[in-house]
Design an enzyme around this catalytic site. Structure first.
Site, PDB file in Angstrom:
ATOM      1  N   ASN A 113      13.020   0.388   2.325  1.00 17.26           N
ATOM      2  CA  ASN A 113      12.053  -0.559   1.786  1.00 17.26           C
ATOM      3  C   ASN A 113      10.647  -0.100   2.166  1.00 17.26           C
ATOM      4  O   ASN A 113      10.361   0.137   3.331  1.00 17.26           O
ATOM      5  CB  ASN A 113      12.356  -1.945   2.403  1.00 17.26           C
TER       6      ASN A 113
ATOM      7  N   GLY B 152      -0.466  -8.292  12.131  1.00 19.82           N
ATOM      8  CA  GLY B 152       0.369  -7.845  13.251  1.00 19.82           C
ATOM      9  C   GLY B 152      -0.426  -7.179  14.368  1.00 19.82           C
ATOM     10  O   GLY B 152      -1.568  -6.762  14.183  1.00 19.82           O
TER      11      GLY B 152
ATOM     12  N   ARG C 285       3.092  -0.698  18.715  1.00 25.72           N
ATOM     13  CA  ARG C 285       3.544   0.682  18.906  1.00 25.72           C
ATOM     14  C   ARG C 285       2.394   1.700  18.883  1.00 25.72           C
ATOM     15  O   ARG C 285       2.567   2.843  19.259  1.00 25.72           O
ATOM     16  CB  ARG C 285       4.599   1.034  17.833  1.00 25.72           C
TER      17      ARG C 285
HETATM   18  C1  UD1 Z   1       8.345  -3.617   7.507  1.00 26.28           C
HETATM   19  C2  UD1 Z   1       9.563  -4.169   6.754  1.00 26.28           C
HETATM   20  C3  UD1 Z   1      10.564  -3.008   6.564  1.00 26.28           C
HETATM   21  C4  UD1 Z   1       9.901  -1.862   5.810  1.00 26.28           C
HETATM   22  C5  UD1 Z   1       8.601  -1.423   6.515  1.00 26.28           C
HETATM   23  C6  UD1 Z   1       7.862  -0.460   5.606  1.00 26.28           C
HETATM   24  C7  UD1 Z   1       9.839  -6.498   7.431  1.00 26.28           C
HETATM   25  C8  UD1 Z   1      10.603  -7.455   8.265  1.00 26.28           C
HETATM   26  N1  UD1 Z   1      10.177  -5.218   7.518  1.00 26.28           N
HETATM   27  O1  UD1 Z   1       8.788  -3.201   8.787  1.00 26.28           O
HETATM   28  O2  UD1 Z   1      11.690  -3.474   5.823  1.00 26.28           O
HETATM   29  O3  UD1 Z   1      10.800  -0.785   5.697  1.00 26.28           O
HETATM   30  O4  UD1 Z   1       7.734  -2.543   6.767  1.00 26.28           O
HETATM   31  O5  UD1 Z   1       6.720   0.085   6.218  1.00 26.28           O
HETATM   32  O6  UD1 Z   1       8.986  -6.910   6.681  1.00 26.28           O
HETATM   33  N2  UD1 Z   1       2.422  -8.302   9.849  1.00 26.28           N
HETATM   34  C9  UD1 Z   1       1.808  -9.528   9.728  1.00 26.28           C
HETATM   35  N3  UD1 Z   1       2.269 -10.585  10.450  1.00 26.28           N
HETATM   36  C10 UD1 Z   1       3.346 -10.470  11.269  1.00 26.28           C
HETATM   37  C11 UD1 Z   1       3.994  -9.220  11.380  1.00 26.28           C
HETATM   38  C12 UD1 Z   1       3.503  -8.177  10.649  1.00 26.28           C
HETATM   39  O7  UD1 Z   1       0.821  -9.664   8.998  1.00 26.28           O
HETATM   40  O8  UD1 Z   1       3.709 -11.487  11.888  1.00 26.28           O
HETATM   41  C13 UD1 Z   1       1.893  -7.167   9.082  1.00 26.28           C
HETATM   42  C14 UD1 Z   1       1.539  -5.993   9.965  1.00 26.28           C
HETATM   43  O9  UD1 Z   1       0.185  -6.088  10.391  1.00 26.28           O
HETATM   44  C15 UD1 Z   1       1.761  -4.802   9.043  1.00 26.28           C
HETATM   45  C16 UD1 Z   1       2.866  -5.297   8.089  1.00 26.28           C
HETATM   46  O10 UD1 Z   1       2.882  -6.689   8.201  1.00 26.28           O
HETATM   47  O11 UD1 Z   1       0.616  -4.469   8.313  1.00 26.28           O
HETATM   48  C17 UD1 Z   1       4.238  -4.713   8.441  1.00 26.28           C
HETATM   49  O12 UD1 Z   1       4.595  -5.096   9.746  1.00 26.28           O
HETATM   50  P1  UD1 Z   1       5.372  -4.146  10.732  1.00 26.28           P
HETATM   51  O13 UD1 Z   1       5.607  -4.856  11.995  1.00 26.28           O
HETATM   52  O14 UD1 Z   1       4.715  -2.821  10.787  1.00 26.28           O
HETATM   53  O15 UD1 Z   1       6.767  -4.025   9.957  1.00 26.28           O
HETATM   54  P2  UD1 Z   1       7.811  -2.823  10.012  1.00 26.28           P
HETATM   55  O16 UD1 Z   1       8.595  -2.924  11.256  1.00 26.28           O
HETATM   56  O17 UD1 Z   1       7.148  -1.547   9.732  1.00 26.28           O
HETATM   57 CA    CA Z   2       5.064  -0.891   9.551  1.00 25.91          CA
END
Ligand code: UD1
Ligand code: CA
Length: 453
Positions: free
Chosen positions: A170, A10, A14
């Site tokens: 979660n 990601g 933010r």
């Molecule tokens: C996510 C969860 C949420 C949980 C929270 C806990 C989802 C949809 N939501 O939300 O339910 O409560 O984590 O911290 O999963 N990432 C990728 N590829 C992408 C998008 C994200 O690898 O396309 C990675 C990011 O780098 C990060 C992780 O996944 O390390 C979580 O992504 P983030 O966008 O922070 O999710 P949250 O909104 O925090």
């Molecule tokens: Ca997160």
């Protein structure tokens, strides 16, 4: 068989940073390294990091860790989309897939073990880690059945007002049966607030989804912004200081001090306020550090006192007193019983036993013997504008105040240098060296004339 996948593709929008989020640091280590460290305590067959945004930087930062696999997710269409990238890689895999989030860095290995055990014991399709958060904003909400099975996860942005009242969140950490997940992953839809493919949407498509709730909510704090980063740093610092207090270190004002995880301390170390240790520091017994001190990659012997000073990548032997206001720059070694004093800078130099550099000096690229006394304001002129040159000073030599030693130069043993000297030539053992113009006296001068000759 257990495979671990770490989500790290990601953007971390933010954070508002030029660094990818998982390369932000806590107590001197990146978030992704911390998450990977959790895997060390597990019996894992493969570790796969899913990267995308600034992936080169992430790969490079991890190139010291052996056996990691990287998979590219580009563009980044959500956490579900990230796991879809595993489909070709894990085609023949039939075991458990542990999913960790690159931005959840305080997790403990025992918690993961508990998650995997519960999953195995219950023969679940998926087991997720949950936490009841006081302030659940930003987290997906977990909805359970009467039997405490997980029905669904709804993201914060997609919740109705009533659903937001559910504080069971979660953690973003899951143990999946891969054979079940691989059937579901292709069916994800992006009909949600962010238009992304959510991994969380797979949960409601599983026949048996269960959860384990963490005891310590802090363990599953996710880092999305700088405020959350600072909260985690404070928690981690508290953990570290408490650990060292249990091991015999005193902090007079703990919350004003920070230490890195690669620091070790002997017994009866006293750490005064506003003292910070970074990198790899090894501190001996009965040292006194601070107030107002910064140490980075430093080794200190027993009973070293450092007051209001900065020491970088240097080694100090036992019974040395440093400061106030000393700067030891990289590759300096100070032998035992030395006194390095007020407003002194030392760079890439070796100082022998019982030598004193007490006031207002610069010593660079130098080798000093033992029992040398460096007079106040003595400077080694080590740089000619192009190259750096060496200064060597033998045992028992004394320099007078305000001496300039123009390198390259060798002062032998038992040499005395007259105050105010500028020396450009070597001085043999046992000599007196004076390099200044003679004092001129004109008696009765002030009564005869008012102007300077
Ligand atoms: C996510 C969860 C949420 C949980 C929270 C806990 C989802 C949809 N939501 O939300 O339910 O409560 O984590 O911290 O999963 N990432 C990728 N590829 C992408 C998008 C994200 O690898 O396309 C990675 C990011 O780098 C990060 C992780 O996944 O390390 C979580 O992504 P983030 O966008 O922070 O999710 P949250 O909104 O925090
Ligand atoms: Ca997160």
């Amino acid at each position: 068989m257990l495979v671990v996948a770490i989500l790290a593709a990601g953007k971390g929008t933010r954070m508002k940073s030029s660094l990818p989020k998982v390369l932000q640091q806590l107590a001197g280590r990146t978030l992704i390294e911390r998450v990977l460290a959790v895997c060390n305590g597990l019996n894992v067959n493969r570790r796969i990091v899913i990267v995308g945004h600034q992936e080169d930087k992430i790969r490079e930062s991890l190139n010291h860790i052996e056996g990691l696999e990287f998979i590219q997710q580009s563009p980044q269409n959500g956490t579900g989309h990230a796991l879809q990238k595993l489909l070709p890689v894990l085609k023949d895999f039939d075991g458990q897939l542990l999913v960790l989030s690159g931005d959840v860095p305080l997790l403990k290995v025992d918690t993961i073990k508990k998650l995997v055990n519960t999953h195995t014991k219950k023969s679940a399709d998926v087991t997720l880690l949950t936490a009841t958060q006081k302030n659940p904003k930003g987290y997906g909400r977990v909805f359970t059945t009467k039997e405490n099975q997980v029905r669904s996860i709804i993201e914060d942005r997609d919740c109705t007002k009533e659903q937001l009242d559910n504080h069971l969140t979660n953690a973003g950490i899951y143990c999946f049966e891969w054979s079940k997940l691989k059937e579901i992953l292709p069916n994800l839809s992006n009909k949600n607030n962010q238009g992304e493919l959510y991994l969380t949407d797979t949960i409601k498509m599983m026949s048996l989804a269960v959860h384990t709730e963490v005891e310590d909510v802090n363990e599953v704090l996710g880092i999305n912004n700088r405020k959350q980063l600072s909260i985690c740093e404070a928690l981690l610092q508290e953990r570290l200081r408490n650990y060292w207090m249990n091991e015999g270190v005193t902090f007079t004002d703990p919350s004003s001090c920070t230490i890195s995880e690669s620091c070790t301390f002997g017994k009866d170390v006293l750490i005064e306020p506003q003292t910070h240790l970074r990198g790899k520091c090894k501190v001996g017994n009965s040292c006194l550090l601070g107030p107002g001190t910064l140490l980075k990659d430093v080794e200190l012997g027993d009973r070293v006192k450092v007051l209001n000073s900065v020491i970088d990548n240097s080694k100090v032997d036992h019974d040395v007193f440093i400061g106030p206001f000393t700067h030891l720059r990289p590759q300096s070694t100070i032998s035992s019983h030395c006194r390095i004093g007020n407003f002194v800078e030392i760079k890439k130099s070796h100082i022998g036993e019982r030598t004193k550099v007490n006031h207002l000096s610069y010593i660079g690229d130098s080798q000093l013997g033992s029992k040398v006394n460096i007079g106040a304001g003595t400077i080694t002129a080590n740089y000619d504008g192009r190259n750096k040159h060496q200064t060597r000073i033998g045992d028992n030599t004394k320099t007078g105040a305000n001496s300039v030693l123009v390198a390259p130069i060798v002062l032998g043993k038992d040499v005395t240098v007259g105050a105010g000297s500028t020396l450009t030539k070597n001085v043999p053992n046992g000599s007196l060296a004076i390099g200044r113009s003679k004092q001129l006296i004109k008696e009765g001068w002030s009564s005869k004339t008012a102007s300077f000759p």
